[in-house]
Each structure stands twice: as C-alpha cells, then as structure tokens.
Write an enzyme that holds these catalytic residues in place. Structure first.
Site, PDB file in Angstrom:
ATOM      1  N   ILE A  65       0.893  -1.159   0.000  1.00  0.00           N
ATOM      2  CA  ILE A  65       0.000   0.000   0.000  1.00  0.00           C
ATOM      3  C   ILE A  65       0.930   1.207   0.000  1.00  0.00           C
ATOM      4  CG2 ILE A  65      -0.221  -0.195   2.532  1.00  0.00           C
ATOM      5  CD1 ILE A  65      -2.903   1.200   2.414  1.00  0.00           C
ATOM      6  N   SER A  66       0.701   2.173  -0.890  1.00  0.00           N
ATOM      7  CA  SER A  66       1.604   3.315  -1.023  1.00  0.00           C
ATOM      8  C   SER A  66       1.596   4.203   0.215  1.00  0.00           C
ATOM      9  CB  SER A  66       1.209   4.171  -2.231  1.00  0.00           C
ATOM     10  OG  SER A  66       1.187   3.399  -3.398  1.00  0.00           O
TER      11      SER A  66
END
Ligand code: SAH
Length: 219
Positions: A65-66
C-alpha cells in the site's frame, strides 16, 4: 468502539497535517478524502498501529500500500471533479481506489493477483463503496468497454507508457504513471487535448512492478 473510532480519526488528522499539508498538498477534496478514508482497515490486523505512518506497508503477495503522501500527490495531480470516471491499474489494498471514489463519480480498478482482487472486492462491499467497479485481469491493456476515461492512474512502475492506456483517455483527460526501471521511476503526468499529448514529470518515486503485456514481462 467509540474510543477506537476517535483514535483513528485523530491519527488521520495528524497524518494530513504533518505529512500531506506540510508538503504542499492543497486540494481541499484530496485533504478531505484522506481525513475520511479509514486507512487502518486497508492493512492487515498486525499493521493497524502503523497504518497512518509516513511509509508504504506490505499487503501480502510482495505488494505494498503506497505511502499516504504519494497517494495524495497522485490524486491531486489527476485534478478530479465529481463527474469524473477514473481508471486505476493496480487495486492492491484498495486504499487509493477508495480515495478516488470519495472525489470522483466512478472508479474502475483492475488487479492481476487473484487473492488481492477477492480480498479487496469484499472490503469495498463492507465499506459500502458502491461506486468502485473491480476487475481481475492484466490492466496494462486497460478497460476498453468502459473507455474513454477522464483520468487514468497506474499504481505500479512501468518500463514505458502503455499506448493502450493513453488511447483510452478522453480529450481533456489526465493520466499519472510511474515510468522507469525496477528500482526507481519518474512520476509522469500526461494531459490529452485536441492537439495531442502533453507530458510533465512530477519527480522520483519507487513502486512495485507493473507486470503484463504492456508492462514488465514475467521471468
Ligand atoms: N493502489 C494500490 C497499490 C498496490 S501496489 C493500493 O492503494 O494499495 C500495486 C498493485 O498493482 C499490486 O497489487 C499488483 O498486483 C498490481 N499490478 C501489477 N501489475 C498489474 C497489472 N498489469 N494489472 C493489474 N494490476 C497490476
């Protein structure tokens, strides 16, 4: 329960102030979406306490997940309005899609790893994101039946800009894609008008690989 909800709302507010506003993100719609979407529900239970930290986190299948800031930067660069239809390549945890869904009319998101596709589709249902449409396939060829799109966002690093995605962008459309080698990429913004395609760079970034026909090849 009430206490938990307040705790995470406080963490989100702090995240927005320290990581997002402090670094120059100003679009009120982007800031409101980041204050609203419960990021801690998009990571595994073991990582809930780290969900609002200033870094990416693992989501399984060697994907991530960024970092919150990169989500904000990419979303702001798309210049979304409430009528826009957005194509996302790389559903992953679903967090970026949820942020987009808070702002735009509808989000079409494609994931190529089946376990992530199933898990995240369930999460969208649980959180009542009825304006997110999911698909399990190679996103590098886009989603022709639903094109043209007002915006396209690719959340994995590509060796080049897939022409299929550019062709599915409408006139006036914006596209964001990390382009480079597997270790570092340039965040490229494309704008399409009657005259053609205009390209600018938003700076360096690091994403997992975009795999597929118009991305990195297997092996
Ligand atoms: N937007 C995601 C980021 C996930 S990381 C989030 O907010 O969590 C990138 C994701 O892109 C991974 O889940 C990976 O499996 C997916 N991906 C890579 N190549 C793809 C392709 N060709 N089509 C669809 N998804 C792809």
């Amino acid at each position: 329960m009430e206490k938990e909800i307040k705790k995470y709302a406080r963490q989100r507010d702090e995240m927005v102030r320290r990581q997002i506003e402090a670094r120059g993100i100003t679009d009120p719609k982007v800031l409101a979406a980041l204050r609203k979407v419960p990021r801690h529900l998009f990571v595994s239970e073991a990582l809930v306490d780290q969900a609002y930290g200033d870094f990416p986190l693992p989501i399984g299948e060697q994907q991530t997940i960024s970092q919150p800031y990169i989500v904000a930067e990419m979303t702001q660069a798309l210049q979304l309005t409430k009528d826009d239809r957005v194509l996302e390549i790389g559903t992953g945890s679903g967090y970026q899609a949820a942020i987009l869904a808070e702002i735009a009319f509808r989000v079409y998101t494609i994931e190529r790893i089946h376990t992530l596709f199933i898990r995240t589709r369930k999460l969208f249902d649980t959180l009542h994101y009825h304006n997110i449409v999911t698909r399990y396939s190679d996103g590098t060829t886009g989603w022709k039946d639903e094109s043209p799109f007002d915006a396209v966002i690719v959340t994995a690093g590509s060796p080049q800009i897939p022409s299929s995605l550019v062709s599915q962008l409408g006139v006036g459309g914006r596209m964001i894609i990390p382009v480079g080698n597997q270790f570092s990429q340039d965040l490229i913004k494309l704008y399409k008008d009657e005259k053609g395609i205009h390209q600018t760079s938003l700076g360096g970034c690091r994403f997992v690989k975009l795999m597929g026909e118009h991305g990195w090849k297997e092996g």
